[in-house]
Design a protein around this motif. Structure first.
Motif, PDB file in Angstrom:
ATOM      1  N   PHE A  79      -2.750   6.531   7.729  1.00  0.00           N
ATOM      2  CA  PHE A  79      -3.142   7.833   7.172  1.00  0.00           C
ATOM      3  C   PHE A  79      -2.320   8.234   5.945  1.00  0.00           C
ATOM      4  N   ALA A  80      -0.999   8.123   6.039  1.00  0.00           N
ATOM      5  CA  ALA A  80      -0.139   8.526   4.920  1.00  0.00           C
ATOM      6  C   ALA A  80      -0.375   7.631   3.700  1.00  0.00           C
ATOM      7  N   LEU A  81      -0.632   6.351   3.944  1.00  0.00           N
ATOM      8  CA  LEU A  81      -0.868   5.422   2.829  1.00  0.00           C
ATOM      9  C   LEU A  81      -2.182   5.738   2.124  1.00  0.00           C
ATOM     10  N   GLU A  82      -3.188   6.130   2.910  1.00  0.00           N
ATOM     11  CA  GLU A  82      -4.469   6.494   2.311  1.00  0.00           C
ATOM     12  C   GLU A  82      -4.322   7.722   1.409  1.00  0.00           C
ATOM     13  N   ASN A  83      -3.512   8.680   1.874  1.00  0.00           N
ATOM     14  CA  ASN A  83      -3.271   9.881   1.058  1.00  0.00           C
ATOM     15  C   ASN A  83      -2.575   9.539  -0.254  1.00  0.00           C
ATOM     16  N   ASP A  84      -1.735   8.508  -0.218  1.00  0.00           N
ATOM     17  CA  ASP A  84      -0.999   8.103  -1.416  1.00  0.00           C
ATOM     18  C   ASP A  84      -1.763   7.065  -2.249  1.00  0.00           C
ATOM     19  N   LYS A  85      -3.018   6.782  -1.860  1.00  0.00           N
ATOM     20  CA  LYS A  85      -3.884   5.845  -2.595  1.00  0.00           C
ATOM     21  C   LYS A  85      -3.251   4.460  -2.727  1.00  0.00           C
ATOM     22  N   VAL A  86      -2.615   3.997  -1.661  1.00  0.00           N
ATOM     23  CA  VAL A  86      -2.038   2.653  -1.659  1.00  0.00           C
ATOM     24  C   VAL A  86      -3.186   1.637  -1.657  1.00  0.00           C
ATOM     25  N   PRO A  87      -3.147   0.600  -2.481  1.00  0.00           N
ATOM     26  CA  PRO A  87      -4.211  -0.415  -2.509  1.00  0.00           C
ATOM     27  C   PRO A  87      -4.423  -1.036  -1.126  1.00  0.00           C
ATOM     28  N   GLN A  88      -5.684  -1.341  -0.819  1.00  0.00           N
ATOM     29  CA  GLN A  88      -6.018  -1.819   0.525  1.00  0.00           C
ATOM     30  C   GLN A  88      -5.242  -3.052   0.970  1.00  0.00           C
ATOM     31  N   PRO A  89      -5.115  -4.089   0.125  1.00  0.00           N
ATOM     32  CA  PRO A  89      -4.361  -5.273   0.585  1.00  0.00           C
ATOM     33  C   PRO A  89      -2.936  -4.922   1.014  1.00  0.00           C
ATOM     34  N   GLU A  90      -2.267  -4.080   0.230  1.00  0.00           N
ATOM     35  CA  GLU A  90      -0.912  -3.651   0.581  1.00  0.00           C
ATOM     36  C   GLU A  90      -0.934  -2.800   1.855  1.00  0.00           C
ATOM     37  N   MET A  91      -1.963  -1.948   1.978  1.00  0.00           N
ATOM     38  CA  MET A  91      -2.079  -1.075   3.143  1.00  0.00           C
ATOM     39  C   MET A  91      -2.218  -1.900   4.421  1.00  0.00           C
ATOM     40  N   PHE A  92      -3.123  -2.905   4.406  1.00  0.00           N
ATOM     41  CA  PHE A  92      -3.301  -3.759   5.587  1.00  0.00           C
ATOM     42  C   PHE A  92      -1.998  -4.461   5.956  1.00  0.00           C
ATOM     43  N   ASP A  93      -1.299  -4.939   4.935  1.00  0.00           N
ATOM     44  CA  ASP A  93      -0.055  -5.659   5.172  1.00  0.00           C
ATOM     45  C   ASP A  93       0.996  -4.756   5.799  1.00  0.00           C
ATOM     46  N   ARG A  94       1.150  -3.540   5.257  1.00  0.00           N
ATOM     47  CA  ARG A  94       2.167  -2.615   5.765  1.00  0.00           C
ATOM     48  C   ARG A  94       1.828  -2.112   7.160  1.00  0.00           C
ATOM     49  N   VAL A  95       0.536  -1.867   7.417  1.00  0.00           N
ATOM     50  CA  VAL A  95       0.121  -1.431   8.754  1.00  0.00           C
ATOM     51  C   VAL A  95       0.421  -2.525   9.780  1.00  0.00           C
ATOM     52  N   ALA A  96       0.075  -3.771   9.437  1.00  0.00           N
ATOM     53  CA  ALA A  96       0.322  -4.881  10.366  1.00  0.00           C
ATOM     54  C   ALA A  96       1.810  -5.059  10.634  1.00  0.00           C
ATOM     55  N   LYS A  97       2.627  -4.961   9.585  1.00  0.00           N
ATOM     56  CA  LYS A  97       4.068  -5.132   9.733  1.00  0.00           C
ATOM     57  C   LYS A  97       4.664  -4.027  10.606  1.00  0.00           C
ATOM     58  N   THR A  98       4.266  -2.776  10.353  1.00  0.00           N
ATOM     59  CA  THR A  98       4.800  -1.648  11.121  1.00  0.00           C
ATOM     60  C   THR A  98       4.336  -1.713  12.568  1.00  0.00           C
ATOM     61  N   ALA A  99       3.075  -2.116  12.786  1.00  0.00           N
ATOM     62  CA  ALA A  99       2.552  -2.235  14.155  1.00  0.00           C
ATOM     63  C   ALA A  99       3.329  -3.269  14.950  1.00  0.00           C
ATOM     64  N   ARG A 100       3.714  -4.368  14.286  1.00  0.00           N
ATOM     65  CA  ARG A 100       4.508  -5.393  14.979  1.00  0.00           C
ATOM     66  C   ARG A 100       5.880  -4.854  15.345  1.00  0.00           C
TER      67      ARG A 100
END
Length: 573
Positions: free
Chosen positions: A109-130
């Motif tokens: 959610f926070a990344l979407e608000n900051d308009k983070v590019p999708q590839p970076e967003m997927f990567d950061r979400v996966a890393k944080t979830a792990r």
């Protein structure tokens, strides 16, 4: 270095109250510090947290005297959005924090608000979830998760957007001991890696101490009672005086007549210097008689060969069998997602088993309706928001009696008595919306206790409760159990509760029953605690380091001594 959080002669009074909730606060927290804030319920620590994250004054209105700054700036100038870029908060009531329809959406959610590019967003979400071990839950709805899983998802949603200050409100309340330990280690890793300023508000002080806090701030009656290092605080009686639970090993040392000093490093049993304490601890152990187990009574509830799965091929419970005797107080423990709450829902009839049987007084419960089971078995759910249906406290607690046509005079008498026990009598005419999460929890306990059922199942009864209310509720349940013979089953992550108030433990992990033992045997079994995501009691560590064998006897010794002390205190009142 300038403080990143600073309060000067700060007082705050909520708009609806006559007296300030916090008054004359002087506190400075510096960049990169890790500060633990403790205090009884109603002491003002949550209000202090709300000032840090901006809920005061932007959401909770009131009168402010004095000054406070966050990152050197006036919070009123920053606004709630500006503060959110500096302070990330993990709330105790996780349901109030979810935004997305799936775990992945919520974390992003926070990344979407900051308009983070999708590839970076997927990567950061996966890393944080792990990092928080929710990588297998990314397509799940947050509301469908267990309490502990929700807590981890909330942590991920805050951690993904790098902030200067991380504020955790009761981060351990809904977590099993091992996951709680992992959460503390995770917080510690964030602190080391990013030098983030960490502020933790927590009732489970002993577990929180492993975070290696620089300071502990004790809040009481709206003011700061103490602000000192963990070792310095453990060498005082401040925690006991403020009604905050000391670490068990500290309490045991005091029972043995030891005078604890700051130099002995009492904040960490693994590093504590115990040479001067070994002799008195051993002498105390030899002098204290261990209570004998109570004989079993008639079987009231029997579960035999129970199997259940939400989805075909993915079993949640497998071949679960046990008996519960009339008048028992027992606990069911295990890691988050092990199937503990599912088991309680099967017993109460909210779910139907795929195979196996559940009998009450020898009668098969399968044909019984939920209402019929509810006459005999009361369930207090883990999440109070899922139980509350009335806007006012009195009406919520009285609801079950009203629908059963109990006379109004008896309803009033029983509701008032129950509210007094649960520490809610002064709020009897309050709206439930004005209560904290912990107070809501007590309302739901009261709404079941008032019914006087044969069996009470409590899912995390003490989560979010301070030591005084924890003791009041548990002593009430114990007295209710002793006098009326009501059978009490507690699903809990609280190892203190398990040790002090139950005589037997069912350990569940990965859908299977691993053990049916006494609490002291479970919490001194290293292999079992690892499998079930539990944590060995610090009394075990104290016993081993003082050369006391077997450690389980030392744990029993402590329990017996505590029970004897509690009886003496009650007799003198």
């Amino acid at each position: 270095m300038k403080p990143i959080i600073e309060f000067k002669n700060f007082t705050f009074k909520y708009r609806s109250q006559k007296e300030p909730t916090i008054k004359d606060i002087n506190l400075a927290i510096y960049p990169g510090e890790k500060v633990l804030i403790v205090g009884p319920s109603g002491s003002g620590k949550s209000t202090l947290a709300n000032c840090i994250n901006g809920l005061v004054p932007f959401f909770y209105k009131g009168e402010i005297e004095g000054t406070y700054t966050i990152s050197g700036q006036n919070p009123e100038d920053l606004g709630i959005f500006g503060l959110s870029k500096i302070v990330g908060t993990v709330l105790q009531d996780t349901d109030g924090q979810f935004i997305g329809l799936t775990v992945a959406e919520d974390i992003a959610f926070a990344l979407e608000n900051d308009k983070v590019p999708q590839p970076e967003m997927f990567d950061r979400v996966a890393k944080t979830a792990r990092l928080v071990e929710v990588q297998t839950l990314l397509d799940h709805a947050p509301g469908a998760l267990s309490g502990g899983q929700k807590q981890r998802v909330s942590m991920a949603g805050v951690m993904i957007n790098h902030v200067d200050i991380l504020l955790f409100d009761e981060p351990l309340a809904n977590l099993d001991p091992a996951t709680g330990k992992h959460a503390i280690e995770l917080i510690d890793e964030i602190h080391r890696t990013d030098n983030t300023t960490i502020v933790i508000i927590e009732h489970r002080l002993e577990d929180a101490l492993t975070c290696g806090a620089d300071r502990i701030v004790v809040v009481g009656n709206g003011g700061i009672v103490a602000d000192m290092s963990p070792d310095e605080l453990m060498a005082t009686n401040i925690l006991e005086e403020q009604g905050i639970r000391e670490p068990l090993y500290v309490t045991a040392l005091k029972h043995a007549g030891c005078r604890i000093t700051e130099e002995s490093i009492p904040s960490d049993i693994r590093r504590m210097h115990l040479d001067a304490y070994q002799a008195p601890v051993n002498a105390w152990f030899q002098q204290t008689m261990i209570a004998k187990p109570m004989p079993d009574h008639e079987v009231i509830l029997e579960v035999n060969g129970l199997n259940f799965a939400y989805q075909p091929g993915k079993p949640v419970l497998q071949d679960i069998s046990f008996q519960i005797h009339k008048g028992e107080m027992l606990s069911i423990v295990g890691k988050n997602g092990a199937g503990k709450s599912t088991l309680s829902n099967l017993i109460c009839g909210f779910l139907t088993a795929d195979s196996g049987s559940i009998t009450l007084h020898g009668e098969d419960l399968l044909p019984w309706s939920i209402k019929e089971r509810g006459e005999k078995i009361g369930l207090v759910m883990q999440n109070p928001n899922q139980m509350i249906s009335k806007p006012m406290i009195y009406d919520e607690v009285a609801l079950g009696l009203k629908v059963r046509n109990v006379p109004p005079a008896e309803i009033e008498k029983r509701v008032h008595e129950t509210l007094k026990i649960c520490g809610l009598y002064p709020f009897r005419n309050w709206p439930i919306s004005a209560l904290s999460y912990g107070q809501k929890k007590r309302v739901t306990i009261a709404s079941i206790l008032v019914m006087n059922p044969d069996i009470i199942i409590l899912d995390e009864p003490t989560a979010g409760q301070d030591y005084r209310h924890y003791t009041e509720i548990m002593e009430f349940l114990k007295e209710l159990n002793r006098v009326s013979g009501i059978t009490i089953i507690m699903i809990t992550h609280d190892m203190h509760l398990m040790l002090e108030y139950t005589d037997r433990v069912l350990v569940i992990a990965d859908g299977r029953l691993l053990a049916d033992k006494r609490p002291s045997e479970v919490l001194t079994d290293e292999e079992l605690t690892q499998k079930a995501y539990l944590k060995k009691t610090s009394l075990y560590d104290l016993a081993v380091r003082c050369d006391i064998t077997p450690p389980s006897d030392f744990v029993e010794c402590f329990i017996t001594y505590e029970q004897q002390n509690n009886r003496k205190v009650k007799e003198t009142k």
